[in-house]
Enzyme design. Structure first.
Site, PDB file in Angstrom:
ATOM      1  CG  ASP A 173      28.941  -3.016 -70.637  1.00 31.58           C
ATOM      2  OD1 ASP A 173      28.819  -3.243 -69.425  1.00 31.58           O
ATOM      3  OD2 ASP A 173      28.298  -3.629 -71.517  1.00 31.58           O
TER       4      ASP A 173
ATOM      5  CD1 TRP B 145      27.733  -9.008 -72.918  1.00 29.60           C
ATOM      6  CD2 TRP B 145      25.666  -8.243 -73.302  1.00 29.60           C
ATOM      7  NE1 TRP B 145      26.831  -9.875 -72.352  1.00 29.60           N
ATOM      8  CE2 TRP B 145      25.571  -9.433 -72.563  1.00 29.60           C
ATOM      9  CE3 TRP B 145      24.491  -7.582 -73.666  1.00 29.60           C
ATOM     10  CZ2 TRP B 145      24.340  -9.979 -72.177  1.00 29.60           C
ATOM     11  CZ3 TRP B 145      23.269  -8.114 -73.278  1.00 29.60           C
ATOM     12  CH2 TRP B 145      23.211  -9.306 -72.547  1.00 29.60           C
TER      13      TRP B 145
ATOM     14  CE  LYS C 236      25.579 -10.574 -66.738  1.00 27.55           C
ATOM     15  NZ  LYS C 236      25.824  -9.579 -67.737  1.00 27.55           N
TER      16      LYS C 236
HETATM   17  C1  LIG Z   1      25.000  -8.950 -68.865  1.00 24.70           C
HETATM   18  C2  LIG Z   1      25.653  -7.862 -69.604  1.00 24.70           C
HETATM   19  C3  LIG Z   1      24.919  -6.792 -70.160  1.00 24.70           C
HETATM   20  C4  LIG Z   1      23.406  -6.723 -70.125  1.00 24.70           C
HETATM   21  O1  LIG Z   1      22.976  -6.290 -68.921  1.00 24.70           O
HETATM   22  P1  LIG Z   1      21.421  -6.006 -68.637  1.00 24.70           P
HETATM   23  O2  LIG Z   1      21.497  -5.426 -67.259  1.00 24.70           O
HETATM   24  O3  LIG Z   1      20.715  -7.311 -68.718  1.00 24.70           O
HETATM   25  O4  LIG Z   1      20.941  -5.039 -69.646  1.00 24.70           O
HETATM   26  C5  LIG Z   1      25.608  -5.777 -70.785  1.00 24.70           C
HETATM   27  N1  LIG Z   1      26.949  -5.799 -70.881  1.00 24.70           N
HETATM   28  C6  LIG Z   1      27.686  -6.818 -70.372  1.00 24.70           C
HETATM   29  C7  LIG Z   1      29.170  -6.781 -70.496  1.00 24.70           C
HETATM   30  C8  LIG Z   1      27.054  -7.869 -69.725  1.00 24.70           C
HETATM   31  O5  LIG Z   1      27.795  -8.871 -69.220  1.00 24.70           O
END
Ligand SMILES: *Cc1c(COP(=O)(O)O)cnc(C)c1O
Length: 362
Positions: free
Chosen positions: A173, A103, A197
């Site tokens: 993030d 990511w 998540k």
């Molecule tokens: C799942 C995930 C993403 C992607 O998220 P989307 O909402 O599908 O764009 C980005 N960063 C991390 C750390 C993730 O676990």
């Protein structure tokens, strides 16, 4: 009701049963409204109340000061990979990125379209099995911000505390570990998290945004990609994901009722500890992917002595009611995602299953 199995999916992922039940009841008609949450205007009084209560509860959970805005946007965490640099990389057009996984690499790719990216640290050479130490960081010295990923969903690593970056604006993030414990939001400029998540359904991304950063956003940016639009319109420039926000609200209430994030953190440590103990006490049959001091409380990644055995375990586990244990294709092996909503009993049952599997297959 259908029997629920243990859902170890990395995302979209398990939600608290209480939340699913309440939303189910409200799906036909919200109390005193007579219409479904899916059917009401985002500008209605009812939704306005839900929206503001959700923001209040998020603020309470994380102790967020009034100089931050809480936004609910669309486009996933992935759109934030672009919005962050487009908005706050100028005027210096330089940023530090710590690369701890797939990511983070995607975030770097988008940032490079805007300006110079300095990779302050990366652990790619060891398949992202650890978080870089503070003394490994090579900051460029005049970055507009430093970006890091607090939990690496694919590799099962997690920051224990945020990197120290002095005066540089910290951007995180937090898609896969938001709300897993209390953090000091005041240390951050921007925290963003896709909801799917650890916080809600897919389709909504929460952004905790320090308002003074707004001055960096150029009016030349496309309207929808400018944080100014969303701060000024309180996430209502266009129709937001009303249902997603509603579910985040229920999850926030669930966390508060449970005793808040300090309590959640205790539970998470205990819960993950049960699984890591099983791995550590298996005489090498189960081998954790992450180095011990980088281990994630959310995603537990591990391998078996042979790929055949991994396939066998995944198949037998599925039959026994443990779903979603297959590791991400880039690391293989197994991954048990045990987010906030995942019950401790499910981890205990998995450990029992793993011990039995080991004794039969070693
Ligand atoms: C799942 C995930 C993403 C992607 O998220 P989307 O909402 O599908 O764009 C980005 N960063 C991390 C750390 C993730 O676990």
């Amino acid at each position: 009701m259908e029997k629920r199995i243990y859902n170890f999916s990395a995302g979209p992922a398990i939600l608290p049963e209480e939340v699913l039940k309440e939303s189910q009841e409200n799906l036909m008609a919200l109390p005193d409204v007579g219409m479904s949450i899916l059917e009401i205007s985002h500008r209605s009084k009812t939704f306005d109340n839900i929206f503001h209560q959700t923001k209040e509860d998020v603020k309470t959970l994380l102790d967020i000061d009034d100089n931050y805005s809480i936004l609910f946007l669309q486009g996933g965490a992935s759109l934030q990979f672009s919005m962050v640099p487009m908005n706050i990389m100028p005027p210096k057009n330089k940023a530090d990125y710590i690369v701890t996984g797939a990511w983070a690499k995607k975030a770097v790719k988008e940032a490079k379209r805007v300006g110079d990216v300095n990779i302050a640290a990366t652990t790619e050479e060891t398949t992202f099995n650890r978080i870089p130490k503070q003394n490994e960081l090579k900051l460029c010295g005049d970055a507009s911000y430093l970006h890091f990923t607090s939990n690496n969903t694919i590799y099962g690593t997690q920051y224990q505390t945020e990197p120290e970056v002095g005066d540089v604006t910290l951007v995180c993030d937090a898609s896969s570990d938001i709300f897993h414990k209390k953090i000091d939001v005041n240390k951050y400029g921007i925290i963003y998290a896709g909801a799917q998540k650890n916080m809600g359904p897919s389709g909504v991304t929460m952004v905790i945004y320090r308002n003074d950063l707004l001055e960096r956003s150029s009016d030349d940016l496309p309207t929808m990609l400018n944080y100014k639009t969303h701060v000024e319109k309180d996430s209502m420039f266009n129709t937001p994901n009303t249902f997603g926000i509603y579910i985040i609200g229920l999850v926030a209430k669930w966390l508060l009722n449970m005793g808040g994030l300090d309590k959640m953190y205790e539970t998470n440590k205990h819960k993950a500890g049960i699984l890591y103990d099983c791995i550590d006490n298996s005489n090498g049959f189960y081998k954790g992917h992450a180095e011990k001091d980088s281990r994630s409380l959310m995603n537990v990644t591990f391998n078996l002595p042979a790929e055949e055995l991994e396939k066998k375990l995944i198949a037998e586990a599925l039959n026994a009611g443990f779903n979603g244990l297959k590791g991400h294709r880039s690391v293989g092996g197994l991954r048990a995602s045990i987010y906030n909503a995942f019950p401790t009993k499910g981890v205990e049952d998995l450990v029992e299953f793993m011990k039995e599997f080991q004794s039969k297959n070693s």
